[in-house]
Design a protein around this motif. Structure first.
Motif, short mmCIF file in Angstrom:
data_model
loop_
_atom_site.label_atom_id
_atom_site.label_comp_id
_atom_site.label_asym_id
_atom_site.label_seq_id
_atom_site.Cartn_x
_atom_site.Cartn_y
_atom_site.Cartn_z
N ARG A 138 0.81 -1.21 0.00
CA ARG A 138 0.00 0.00 0.00
C ARG A 138 0.85 1.27 0.00
NH1 ARG A 138 -5.16 -0.87 3.54
NH2 ARG A 138 -6.36 -1.39 1.71
N GLY A 139 2.15 1.12 0.27
CA GLY A 139 3.03 2.28 0.30
C GLY A 139 2.87 3.07 1.58
N THR A 140 3.36 4.30 1.55
CA THR A 140 3.26 5.18 2.72
C THR A 140 2.67 6.50 2.27
OG1 THR A 140 5.42 6.16 2.35
CG2 THR A 140 5.37 4.15 3.69
N VAL A 141 2.51 7.39 3.22
CA VAL A 141 1.94 8.69 2.89
C VAL A 141 2.78 9.40 1.83
CG1 VAL A 141 1.08 10.84 3.90
CG2 VAL A 141 1.23 8.79 5.30
N THR A 142 4.09 9.18 1.88
CA THR A 142 4.97 9.88 0.94
C THR A 142 5.30 9.05 -0.29
OG1 THR A 142 6.78 9.07 2.31
CG2 THR A 142 6.10 11.36 2.64
N GLN A 143 4.94 7.78 -0.26
CA GLN A 143 5.34 6.88 -1.35
C GLN A 143 4.11 6.13 -1.87
OE1 GLN A 143 8.26 4.08 -0.01
NE2 GLN A 143 9.38 4.16 -1.94
N ALA A 144 3.97 6.09 -3.17
CA ALA A 144 2.85 5.38 -3.78
C ALA A 144 2.95 3.88 -3.49
CB ALA A 144 2.83 5.61 -5.28
N GLY A 145 1.81 3.21 -3.52
CA GLY A 145 1.82 1.77 -3.35
C GLY A 145 2.19 1.08 -4.65
N SER A 146 2.42 -0.23 -4.58
CA SER A 146 2.72 -0.95 -5.82
C SER A 146 1.70 -2.07 -5.98
CB SER A 146 4.14 -1.51 -5.75
OG SER A 146 4.33 -2.17 -4.52
N PRO A 147 1.33 -2.35 -7.21
CA PRO A 147 0.32 -3.38 -7.43
C PRO A 147 0.82 -4.75 -6.99
CG PRO A 147 1.24 -2.61 -9.52
CD PRO A 147 1.84 -1.76 -8.45
N ALA A 171 -10.56 -20.73 3.99
CA ALA A 171 -10.37 -20.39 5.41
C ALA A 171 -10.28 -18.88 5.57
CB ALA A 171 -9.08 -21.04 5.92
N ASP A 172 -10.51 -18.42 6.82
CA ASP A 172 -10.35 -16.98 7.14
C ASP A 172 -8.99 -16.51 6.65
OD1 ASP A 172 -12.70 -17.41 8.47
OD2 ASP A 172 -12.00 -16.69 10.43
N GLY A 173 -8.97 -15.36 5.99
CA GLY A 173 -7.70 -14.76 5.60
C GLY A 173 -7.15 -15.23 4.26
N ALA A 174 -7.77 -16.25 3.66
CA ALA A 174 -7.22 -16.78 2.41
C ALA A 174 -7.32 -15.76 1.27
CB ALA A 174 -7.93 -18.08 2.02
N HIS A 175 -8.42 -15.04 1.23
CA HIS A 175 -8.62 -14.02 0.19
C HIS A 175 -9.37 -12.84 0.79
CE1 HIS A 175 -7.96 -17.29 -2.76
NE2 HIS A 175 -8.85 -17.99 -2.06
N VAL A 176 -9.26 -11.70 0.13
CA VAL A 176 -10.14 -10.57 0.44
C VAL A 176 -10.63 -9.98 -0.87
CG1 VAL A 176 -9.07 -9.89 2.64
CG2 VAL A 176 -8.18 -8.94 0.48
N LEU A 177 -11.74 -9.26 -0.80
CA LEU A 177 -12.17 -8.49 -1.97
C LEU A 177 -11.71 -7.06 -1.77
CD1 LEU A 177 -13.84 -8.57 -4.65
CD2 LEU A 177 -15.71 -7.53 -3.30
N ARG A 178 -11.07 -6.50 -2.81
CA ARG A 178 -10.59 -5.11 -2.72
C ARG A 178 -11.16 -4.28 -3.84
NH1 ARG A 178 -4.13 -5.01 -2.15
NH2 ARG A 178 -4.55 -2.84 -1.55
N ALA A 179 -11.39 -3.00 -3.56
CA ALA A 179 -11.76 -2.07 -4.62
C ALA A 179 -10.52 -1.80 -5.45
CB ALA A 179 -12.28 -0.77 -4.02
N LYS A 180 -10.73 -1.57 -6.73
CA LYS A 180 -9.59 -1.24 -7.60
C LYS A 180 -9.68 0.25 -7.90
CE LYS A 180 -7.33 -3.11 -11.70
NZ LYS A 180 -7.45 -4.18 -12.73
N ILE A 181 -8.94 1.04 -7.12
CA ILE A 181 -9.09 2.50 -7.27
C ILE A 181 -7.77 3.12 -7.74
CG2 ILE A 181 -9.93 4.64 -6.24
CD1 ILE A 181 -11.49 3.02 -4.20
N ASP A 182 -6.86 3.35 -6.81
CA ASP A 182 -5.66 4.09 -7.19
C ASP A 182 -4.60 3.88 -6.11
OD1 ASP A 182 -3.70 5.87 -7.88
OD2 ASP A 182 -4.98 7.66 -7.84
N LEU A 183 -3.55 3.15 -6.44
CA LEU A 183 -2.53 2.84 -5.43
C LEU A 183 -1.60 4.01 -5.16
CD1 LEU A 183 -1.82 -0.86 -6.35
CD2 LEU A 183 -2.71 -0.01 -4.17
N ALA A 184 -1.77 5.09 -5.93
CA ALA A 184 -0.95 6.28 -5.69
C ALA A 184 -1.78 7.40 -5.09
CB ALA A 184 -0.32 6.74 -7.01
N HIS A 185 -3.02 7.08 -4.74
CA HIS A 185 -3.92 8.14 -4.24
C HIS A 185 -3.35 8.77 -2.96
CE1 HIS A 185 -7.62 10.23 -3.18
NE2 HIS A 185 -8.10 9.88 -4.37
N PRO A 186 -3.40 10.11 -2.88
CA PRO A 186 -2.87 10.76 -1.67
C PRO A 186 -3.63 10.33 -0.40
CG PRO A 186 -3.98 12.35 -3.12
CD PRO A 186 -3.85 11.08 -3.89
N ASN A 187 -4.88 9.95 -0.55
CA ASN A 187 -5.65 9.44 0.59
C ASN A 187 -5.47 7.93 0.64
OD1 ASN A 187 -7.65 8.50 2.31
ND2 ASN A 187 -9.18 9.99 1.62
N MET A 188 -4.79 7.47 1.70
CA MET A 188 -4.47 6.04 1.82
C MET A 188 -5.71 5.15 1.75
SD MET A 188 -1.12 5.86 2.26
CE MET A 188 -0.72 4.30 3.03
#
Ligand code: ATP
Ligand code: MG
Length: 565
Positions: A138-147, A171-188
């Motif tokens: 997910r990166g950090t506030v100063t660094q974009a995330g990577s796919p 089992a729990d934790g095997a998968h999650v569903l995620r929105a596909k938005i923007d890994l570089a978005h300034p809002n984490m």
């Protein structure tokens, strides 16, 4: 009478009402106002929730709109019907009625369908990474995330996996569903937030129907949309979530889109407002339960004797802002005093009794004296209180060797008994250990009712009860649960429990009450003259009531001293 005089008093306006007025002028939502109060049933409501309740229900009332009670029950492991029931009791006790009871869990099927739709639109994907990998990517506030390696998984594959997640294949934790938005978005929060996770857990309403559960952000806005909520009022920490709230609703397509509006949460000095920590106090038995009168829960303040009308007045007074601040507990206590001063009948009670014998009052004789029930409310009338040769006064109202500013009873000194006579202390009786056990006094029969015909003045009026008629009682006095005004200043690495006030509860088991107090029922409120406002506790037994001190009478004593009578 002119219309001006009959116009209803407008509640103070706030910035939320200004936004609504603007919407109504522009025709947004067709002039409708529909709010909701959305607690998670994972604990009892507290004073902070009361602010939200007054705002949401109050706004609906102001605009002739509606307000839903919605249980945000998307987390199966922490929720319970006990909490659902207590929340309903608390909202009603505050004086509000909902237009409907709703449960986010009733929308699980619709929410699931929208999740599939997002996958089909290429706006969501199943990620099979570990939570740790997801965090890192997910990166950090100063660094974009990577796919991660699953971001470009074909929709068909995600859809298939998501259906199998629902079917319980993983089992729990095997998968999650995620929105596909923007890994570089300034809002984490916009960096491909998790929408669903696998949780094989029993839900208090849906039982074992589901083993995948939506995340808060996913469920919340859609629940608002389904219910046709116009103004989704929440606390400031959700301001950063608003862009996601809007994205999720817009991404589904043509569904109702409410307006999220944030306001500053209520923080009160000396008061813990976290359900999680309040739960810890209950579970560790630091307090006697959720309704312990020291708790800031609605159940606690109700038992303590706070009137719901005072809580509503308090919420109106403090208003609604967009700046986080700290409200002084005194503001709340003054709202309680203002309310009870008008409504609470006065009585006399002695917490720490000291026996007084009126030596010149005939033995075997007794009489009754007139007492005013509420000087603020003439319609409350008067009552008769018994008087006799033996009385109890407050131990603290006597000093054998008084300092200069002490005007109450002392050897050789005359004071007034409230609604009664002037008495003068003639003799102090002690036991073998030197403790004062009795005072022998004389009274002046000419001062009946509290005034001397010769214009003689006394510097203090003290309360008392007739020993022959007094009923024994337990009286519980409270201080704040915590010793620090601003609980947010407790360092992260410190144990917040070490800031608990060891003196938060004082129990007086030896109190003596005037007999009329025997007629009060559990929950009834009154004033004990000079001591504060009190309320009959549910622990009361026939012939042995238990009273909680709701709040002290600030300044009463100082004023009395100044007046010099
Ligand atoms: P806590 O942090 O104590 O668990 P919460 O916000 O998680 O509280 P919810 O059950 O989600 O508890 O709260 C229901 C509603 O009450 C929400 O809209 C929330 O914003 C509001 N609320 C909670 N605490 C406060 C507060 N201190 N002041 C004003 N509103 C509050
Ligand atoms: Mg919450």
């Amino acid at each position: 009478m002119s219309t001006d005089e009959t116009a209803p008093v407008e509640k103070p306006r706030n910035f939320i009402h200004e936004i609504i007025d603007e919407h109504n002028r522009a025709g947004r939502f067709g002039g409708r106002v529909h709010t909701r109060f959305p607690p998670e049933p994972n604990g009892y409501l507290h004073l902070g929730h009361a602010k939200s309740i007054c705002l949401n229900f109050g706004t609906a009332l102001k605009y002739g709109g509606k307000c839903n009670l919605r249980f945000d029950d998307t987390n199966p492991t922490k929720e319970d019907v006990e909490y659902v029931n207590s929340i309903m009791d608390d909202v009603r006790w505050l004086g509000f009625e909902w237009d409907g009871v709703y449960y986010a869990s009733d929308y699980f099927e619709q929410l699931y369908q929208w999740a599939e739709l997002l996958i089909q639109k290429g706006l969501a994907y199943v990620d099979s990474s570990t939570l740790e990998e997801i965090r890192q990517n997910r990166g950090t506030v100063t660094q974009a995330g990577s796919p991660g390696k699953y971001r470009d998984r074909p929709s068909e594959e995600s859809l298939n996996l998501f259906r199998r997640m629902r079917a319980g294949e993983f089992a729990d934790g095997a998968h999650v569903l995620r929105a596909k938005i923007d890994l570089a978005h300034p809002n984490m929060l916009m960096r491909d937030p998790i929408l669903y996770r696998i949780r094989h857990a029993h839900h208090h309403r849906t039982g074992d129907d589901w083993c995948i559960y939506p995340m808060y952000d996913f469920a919340h806005g859609y629940s608002d949309s389904i219910e046709g909520i116009t103004h989704s009022i929440c606390t400031l920490e959700f301001e950063v979530h608003r862009v996601l709230y809007d994205w999720l609703i817009d991404s589904v397509g043509d569904i109702h889109h409410p307006q999220q509006i944030e306001f500053a949460r209520l923080n009160l000095t000396y008061t813990m407002m976290s359900k999680r920590k309040l739960l810890e106090l209950v579970e560790s038995e630091t307090v006697a339960g959720w309704d312990d009168p020291r708790m800031p829960t609605i159940a606690g303040i109700r038992r303590r004797g706070y009137p719901p009308s005072a809580i509503r007045a308090f919420c109106d007074d403090i208003g609604v802002t967009r700046f986080n601040g700290m409200t002084d507990l005194v503001v709340l206590e003054n709202a309680i005093r203002n309310d009870l001063n008008r409504t609470a009948p006065r009585y006399m009670a002695v917490l720490k009794p000291l026996k007084v014998v009126i030596t010149n009052y005939p033995e075997g004789q007794s009489e009754t004296l007139d007492a005013v029930n509420n000087p603020e409310d003439p319609s409350a009338g008067t009552r008769q209180i018994p008087f006799g040769r033996e009385l109890f006064i407050e131990h603290d109202d006597f000093l054998e060797d008084p300092p200069k500013k002490f005007f109450r009873l002392a050897p050789g000194r005359e004071v007034r008994l409230r609604w009664g006579y002037f008495i003068t202390c003639q003799e102090v009786v002690k036991d073998a250990s030197g403790q004062i056990v009795e005072l022998r006094c004389t009274y002046d029969p000419a001062t009946r009712g509290g005034n001397s015909p010769d214009g003689r003045k006394v510097k203090a009026t003290i309360h008392w009860v007739s020993a022959a008629d007094a009923i024994p009682a337990e009286v519980r006095l409270y201080e704040t649960l915590f010793t620090v005004p601003d609980l947010s200043e407790i360092p992260e690495d410190a144990d917040w429990r070490s800031y608990l006030n060891p003196n938060s509860l004082t129990v007086n088991t030896d109190a003596k009450l005037e007999p009329a107090l025997a007629n009060l029922a559990v929950g009834d409120r009154c004033q004990f003259e000079r001591l504060g406002y009190f309320c009959v506790d549910q622990d009361s037994k026939p012939g042995h009531p238990v009273f909680n001190r709701t709040v002290t009478l600030k300044d009463t004593w100082a004023k009395e001293q100044k007046k010099g009578d």
